[in-house]
Write an enzyme that holds these catalytic residues in place. Sequence first.
Site, PDB file in Angstrom:
ATOM      1  N   HIS A  62       0.995  -1.345   0.065  1.00  0.00           N
ATOM      2  CA  HIS A  62      -0.013   0.278  -0.140  1.00  0.00           C
ATOM      3  C   HIS A  62       0.851   1.168   0.410  1.00  0.00           C
ATOM      4  O   HIS A  62       1.858   1.333   0.718  1.00  0.00           O
ATOM      5  CB  HIS A  62      -1.185   0.417   1.477  1.00  0.00           C
ATOM      6  CG  HIS A  62      -2.216  -1.047   1.263  1.00  0.00           C
ATOM      7  ND1 HIS A  62      -2.971  -0.783   0.600  1.00  0.00           N
ATOM      8  CD2 HIS A  62      -1.415  -2.168   1.848  1.00  0.00           C
ATOM      9  CE1 HIS A  62      -3.539  -2.077   0.790  1.00  0.00           C
ATOM     10  NE2 HIS A  62      -2.613  -3.462   1.784  1.00  0.00           N
ATOM     11  N   ASN A  94      -6.727   1.045  -3.226  1.00  0.00           N
ATOM     12  CA  ASN A  94      -7.597   1.210  -1.366  1.00  0.00           C
ATOM     13  C   ASN A  94      -7.047   2.862  -2.017  1.00  0.00           C
ATOM     14  O   ASN A  94      -6.389   3.108  -0.196  1.00  0.00           O
ATOM     15  CB  ASN A  94      -7.485   0.777  -0.925  1.00  0.00           C
ATOM     16  CG  ASN A  94      -6.283  -0.075  -0.021  1.00  0.00           C
ATOM     17  OD1 ASN A  94      -5.247   0.132  -0.277  1.00  0.00           O
ATOM     18  ND2 ASN A  94      -6.264  -0.129   1.110  1.00  0.00           N
ATOM     19  N   ASP A 152      -8.461  -4.669  -2.205  1.00  0.00           N
ATOM     20  CA  ASP A 152      -8.444  -5.030  -1.616  1.00  0.00           C
ATOM     21  C   ASP A 152      -8.447  -4.234  -0.268  1.00  0.00           C
ATOM     22  O   ASP A 152      -8.442  -2.990  -0.023  1.00  0.00           O
ATOM     23  CB  ASP A 152      -6.513  -4.961  -1.319  1.00  0.00           C
ATOM     24  CG  ASP A 152      -5.524  -5.912   0.111  1.00  0.00           C
ATOM     25  OD1 ASP A 152      -5.789  -7.105   0.304  1.00  0.00           O
ATOM     26  OD2 ASP A 152      -5.083  -4.479   0.147  1.00  0.00           O
ATOM     27  N   HIS A 232      -2.700 -12.634   1.940  1.00  0.00           N
ATOM     28  CA  HIS A 232      -2.725 -12.797   3.165  1.00  0.00           C
ATOM     29  C   HIS A 232      -3.634 -13.911   3.844  1.00  0.00           C
ATOM     30  O   HIS A 232      -4.536 -14.023   5.229  1.00  0.00           O
ATOM     31  CB  HIS A 232      -3.127 -11.841   3.553  1.00  0.00           C
ATOM     32  CG  HIS A 232      -3.872 -10.983   3.584  1.00  0.00           C
ATOM     33  ND1 HIS A 232      -5.033 -11.132   3.505  1.00  0.00           N
ATOM     34  CD2 HIS A 232      -4.334  -9.724   3.420  1.00  0.00           C
ATOM     35  CE1 HIS A 232      -6.149 -10.196   3.468  1.00  0.00           C
ATOM     36  NE2 HIS A 232      -5.483  -8.969   2.935  1.00  0.00           N
ATOM     37  N   ASP A 305       2.184  -7.048   2.791  1.00  0.00           N
ATOM     38  CA  ASP A 305       1.347  -6.752   2.617  1.00  0.00           C
ATOM     39  C   ASP A 305       1.340  -5.271   3.326  1.00  0.00           C
ATOM     40  O   ASP A 305       0.602  -4.988   5.036  1.00  0.00           O
ATOM     41  CB  ASP A 305       0.068  -7.050   3.708  1.00  0.00           C
ATOM     42  CG  ASP A 305      -1.755  -6.184   3.655  1.00  0.00           C
ATOM     43  OD1 ASP A 305      -1.362  -5.254   3.292  1.00  0.00           O
ATOM     44  OD2 ASP A 305      -2.456  -6.233   4.291  1.00  0.00           O
ATOM     45  N   PHE A 323      -6.481  -0.938  10.443  1.00  0.00           N
ATOM     46  CA  PHE A 323      -5.605  -1.901  10.975  1.00  0.00           C
ATOM     47  C   PHE A 323      -4.122  -1.910   9.388  1.00  0.00           C
ATOM     48  O   PHE A 323      -4.784  -1.556   8.762  1.00  0.00           O
ATOM     49  CB  PHE A 323      -6.421  -3.080   9.938  1.00  0.00           C
ATOM     50  CG  PHE A 323      -8.144  -3.502  10.622  1.00  0.00           C
ATOM     51  CD1 PHE A 323      -7.897  -5.430  10.977  1.00  0.00           C
ATOM     52  CD2 PHE A 323      -9.499  -3.461  10.401  1.00  0.00           C
ATOM     53  CE1 PHE A 323      -8.772  -5.628  12.403  1.00  0.00           C
ATOM     54  CE2 PHE A 323      -9.896  -3.977  11.638  1.00  0.00           C
ATOM     55  CZ  PHE A 323     -10.018  -5.285  11.820  1.00  0.00           C
TER      56      PHE A 323
END
Length: 426
Positions: A62, A94, A152, A232, A305, A323
Site C-alpha cells: 500500500h 484502496n 483489497d 494474506h 501487505d 488495521f
Amino acid sequence: METLIKNIQLLEKDNTLIPGALWLKDGRIHAIGTSFPEENFAEVIDGHHYLATPGFVDVHVHLREPGFTYKEKIATGSKAAARGGYTTICAMPNLNPVPDTPERLKDVLARNKQDGVVKILQYAPITTGLKSEELVDMAALKALGAFAFTNDGVGVQTAGTMYLAMKKAAEVGLALVAHTEDNSLLFGGVMHEGHKNKELGLPGILGVTESSQIARDIMLAEATGVHYHVCHVSTKESVRVIRDAKNAGIHVTCEVTPHHLLLDEEDITKDHGYFKMNPPLRGTDDHQALIDGLLDGTIDCIATDHAPHGHEEKNQSMLKAPFGITGSETAFSLLYTKFVKTGVFTLQQLVDWLTVKPAAIFSLDAGTLNLGRPADLTLIDLATSRTIKDTDYVSMADNTPFTGSKIYGQPMMTFVDGQMVYKEEA
C-alpha cells in the site's frame, strides 16, 4: 554503461554459497563469473562478499497516494521497498480517489512512474469505489496497464458480483486477487477469536470469516476458469481448502505475510494498535499450518501487505486503531533470522518465495539473475547482526511490533535495471 559488481556471493541450488561477480550492461545481466578485468568497466562496485539475489518481488503493498499521504507517499513507500531488497512491487488500489476509471488509473500510473524508485505495478479495483456492486471497465483498465484486479481491504460480499467479476477477468486475461472477508461474520472484531482476545477483553474475528469466502470463491473460480489469487492467507481452514482446490486442478494461488509467519496470538502482549492487522494474528495451530503450507507448496509466495499508518492513529487501543502493519524494510531479515538460521527453511526456499515464485504466478519479467534479464538485484549482509531501530525506517510509518528485534540478513544495496536505487550504511 557497463558496471561490475565484484566480491559477491552467489547462491547455488544446493544452498551453497560461491564467490562471484556480475557484469551489468544496458540495464541487464550481461555475464556472471568469478571475476572480470576492472578496466573494462565505467563503474566498479565492491560487493563486500554480500549475497547477491534477484531483486525481491512484492505482490501486495500500500503506497497510500493519492488520498492518504500523511501515512505514506509513493516516493517513501518505494524507497522503503528498495531498502528491503524489493525491486518490483504491486500497489493496491484502496486510494482516494479509487483508480476505478481510465482517467483515475492513468493519474496513479503517472505518479508511480514519476516518484517510484523501484518498478511499481498497479492494481485496479474490481468494483467502482471498492465497495459497490458495479464492475469496473476491466478491458479499458487493462489496456492502460492495470496489473490485476482486487478490492483489497474489503471482501466482495455478493457471490453474483464475484462470479461476474471472475468471468470478466478471465475474459481479459488478468488475475482476480481477493481480500477474503465475509462482513456478516465480523461482529465488530479487532483481533483473532481465540483465548488471547478474551484475556484482553477485545472482540474477536472468527477464522471462518476468511475461509468461508475462500471456499465460495474457489467454486466460482472453477466455474469461470479465472486465475484466482488469495491475499494474506491466515487460517488452517483456508490452507486446507486451497490445498484441496489445487489438488482438484483449479487455478488458485495464494500468499502469506511475514507477520503471519513470525507471530501468532500468543505474541500479543497488550492491547495496542501495532498488533492490529487484517487478517489478525491467528492461533498457534493456524500459525503452524501456514509454515506447513509454504513447505508443501500450497502457499505460493510471501508478500508483505506493507500497510503504513500515521503514528497517532496506530498508537492506541485496537478498538480505535486502523488495521495494518508495515513490512517492506524488515521482511527478509526477520524471516532469514527466524527460519533460515534455525533450519526451518533453506536460504534457497526463502529467496524463491520472495523472487521467482511471485514472478512466476503473475508472469513477470523479474525474480531471476539469468543472463539477458533485467539487472534487478539486491546484495545482502548475512553475517552481521543488527537491531531494528525506529530511526532507521525510510517509510513514513513505523507501525510494527518488530522494532527492537535483533536480525541478520540486512539488504545493503538494491539495483533496478542496473542502477543502484538504495545503499544501506554499513
